[in-house]
Structures are given as structure tokens and as C-alpha cells.
Design a protein around this motif. Structure first.
Motif, PDB file in Angstrom:
ATOM      1  N   ASP A   1      36.750  48.433  41.055  1.00 63.03           N
ATOM      2  CA  ASP A   1      36.438  47.041  40.731  1.00 63.03           C
ATOM      3  C   ASP A   1      35.049  46.694  41.240  1.00 63.03           C
ATOM      4  O   ASP A   1      34.682  47.018  42.374  1.00 63.03           O
TER       5      ASP A   1
ATOM      6  N   ARG B   1      28.193  44.783  43.271  1.00 72.01           N
ATOM      7  CA  ARG B   1      28.746  45.320  44.512  1.00 72.01           C
ATOM      8  C   ARG B   1      30.127  45.878  44.202  1.00 72.01           C
ATOM      9  O   ARG B   1      30.917  45.252  43.499  1.00 72.01           O
ATOM     10  N   GLN B   2      30.410  47.053  44.735  1.00 70.65           N
ATOM     11  CA  GLN B   2      31.739  47.629  44.559  1.00 70.65           C
ATOM     12  C   GLN B   2      32.702  46.939  45.521  1.00 70.65           C
ATOM     13  O   GLN B   2      32.416  46.780  46.710  1.00 70.65           O
ATOM     14  N   LEU B   3      33.840  46.508  44.990  1.00 67.01           N
ATOM     15  CA  LEU B   3      34.807  45.784  45.816  1.00 67.01           C
ATOM     16  C   LEU B   3      35.797  46.703  46.516  1.00 67.01           C
ATOM     17  O   LEU B   3      36.159  46.459  47.665  1.00 67.01           O
ATOM     18  N   ASN B   4      36.281  47.719  45.811  1.00 65.07           N
ATOM     19  CA  ASN B   4      37.315  48.581  46.388  1.00 65.07           C
ATOM     20  C   ASN B   4      37.194  49.982  45.803  1.00 65.07           C
ATOM     21  O   ASN B   4      36.341  50.258  44.969  1.00 65.07           O
ATOM     22  N   ASP B   5      38.081  50.858  46.220  1.00 59.97           N
ATOM     23  CA  ASP B   5      38.051  52.240  45.737  1.00 59.97           C
ATOM     24  C   ASP B   5      38.614  52.373  44.325  1.00 59.97           C
ATOM     25  O   ASP B   5      38.485  53.424  43.705  1.00 59.97           O
ATOM     26  N   ASP B   6      39.256  51.347  43.811  1.00 61.74           N
ATOM     27  CA  ASP B   6      39.808  51.378  42.455  1.00 61.74           C
ATOM     28  C   ASP B   6      38.728  51.241  41.391  1.00 61.74           C
ATOM     29  O   ASP B   6      39.019  51.348  40.202  1.00 61.74           O
TER      30      ASP B   6
ATOM     31  N   SER C   1      29.240  49.494  48.669  1.00 58.41           N
ATOM     32  CA  SER C   1      29.777  48.222  49.159  1.00 58.41           C
ATOM     33  C   SER C   1      28.663  47.244  49.524  1.00 58.41           C
ATOM     34  O   SER C   1      28.937  46.127  49.941  1.00 58.41           O
TER      35      SER C   1
ATOM     36  N   GLU D   1      29.448  37.670  53.043  1.00 57.56           N
ATOM     37  CA  GLU D   1      29.462  38.818  52.134  1.00 57.56           C
ATOM     38  C   GLU D   1      29.134  38.417  50.692  1.00 57.56           C
ATOM     39  O   GLU D   1      28.955  39.286  49.840  1.00 57.56           O
TER      40      GLU D   1
ATOM     41  N   LEU E   1      35.352  36.999  47.843  1.00 58.55           N
ATOM     42  CA  LEU E   1      35.382  37.738  49.105  1.00 58.55           C
ATOM     43  C   LEU E   1      35.800  36.822  50.250  1.00 58.55           C
ATOM     44  O   LEU E   1      35.577  35.613  50.214  1.00 58.55           O
ATOM     45  N   LYS E   2      36.395  37.413  51.270  1.00 65.72           N
ATOM     46  CA  LYS E   2      36.941  36.626  52.369  1.00 65.72           C
ATOM     47  C   LYS E   2      35.866  35.962  53.207  1.00 65.72           C
ATOM     48  O   LYS E   2      35.959  34.781  53.530  1.00 65.72           O
TER      49      LYS E   2
END
Length: 157
Positions: free
Chosen positions: A100, A93-98, A76, A154, A149-150
Motif C-alpha cells: 500500500d 510513501r510506502q505504508l506497509n509490506d503489503d 517508508s 509523519e 497516519l497515526k
């Protein structure tokens, strides 16, 4: 009574022509000055557009270069690579566990301006063994010019 041509009345007739020529020269120089200022503005606009397009294509090249690389692993946190002589700068950068992955490519604008940044969403290209590194597969139509990203903090490594 006939007047002699050497009298002052005949000598003054040339002054109106000189005054008209001087007025025409004044108006001409004012017009040239205005056109010169417009030309300078257009040259500055052209230079800004040229810098932007160069930075945009440099960011595209950075994205393509990142997608062609083998990366050590995913996390992350941002992982970045640069090639100074070609001015390429990319991060992933890895966004999520899926699985992406967000790929970030930079292009330099110059003149102490912030870099132009493009983002590409990608996934993992699973045909390679993990020991050789991770290759990325871009998702079609997922190139964006803003950070998804929010938190803005980040978005930069």
C-alpha cells in the motif's frame, strides 16, 4: 388682519422641506454604507472560496500527476517531486509490506496559509519491469482530505 406674504411666517415654510430632504439623504447614505460593508464581506468570502477551490483542484492535479509518474523505488520515507511552473507538488510513501502506497498532493492557498493537502491510497502497477521505475495504480474511492497516519509528524515530508 391679513398678513403680507413677506412676513417671517411665510418665509419659514420652506425649511421643513429642506429638513425632510436632508433626513432622507442621511438615511439613504446610512443604508448605502451598510450595503457597502455587506458587499465587502461578500467579496472576501468569494475570494476565500475561490482560493480554496483553486488549491483543491491544484491538489487533485498533483495527485493525478503523481499517479502518472514512474517512481524510483518505495520506502517508508517520503519521496517528493515538484514542477514549479505548474505549481504541482506530489510525494509518495510506502505504508506497509503489503504494497500500500500513500500519495500526497498539495495545493497552495496563498496569503501565507498552509497548503491544502489531499491523500490517495494506491498500489503498485506491476506490468512494468522494475528497472523502468514503479508506476502507481490508485485504489478506487480512496481519496481523502486527512492524513491516515497515526502521528501528524509523519504526514508531511
Amino acid at each position: 388682519m391679513l398678513r403680507n406674504r413677506n412676513t417671517p411666517m411665510f418665509n419659514q415654510q420652506g425649511y421643513s422641506t429642506i429638513v425632510m430632504v436632508m433626513l432622507l439623504m442621511l438615511f439613504g447614505s446610512l443604508m448605502l454604507k451598510g450595503q457597502s460593508e455587506q458587499l465587502l464581506v461578500q467579496v472576501k468570502i468569494y475570494a476565500d472560496e475561490r482560493r480554496y477551490f483553486r488549491a483543491y483542484h491544484q491538489a487533485l492535479s498533483s495527485l493525478s500527476w503523481a499517479l502518472s509518474q514512474r517512481w524510483a523505488g518505495l520506502s517508508s520515507e517520503w519521496q517528493c517531486r515538484k514542477i514549479e511552473n505548474h505549481h504541482l507538488s506530489s510525494c509518495i510513501r510506502q505504508l506497509n509490506d503489503d504494497g500500500d502506497i500513500l500519495v500526497r498532493g498539495e495545493g497552495t492557498m496563498g496569503n501565507n496559509q498552509p497548503p491544502l493537502v489531499l491523500f490517495q491510497l494506491a498500489g503498485r502497477f506491476d506490468t512494468l519491469p522494475f528497472s523502468e521505475g514503479i508506476r502507481l495504480q490508485p485504489f478506487p474511492y480512496r481519496r481523502i482530505d486527512f492524513c491516515p497516519l497515526k502521528a501528524p509528524a509523519e504526514c508531511s515530508p
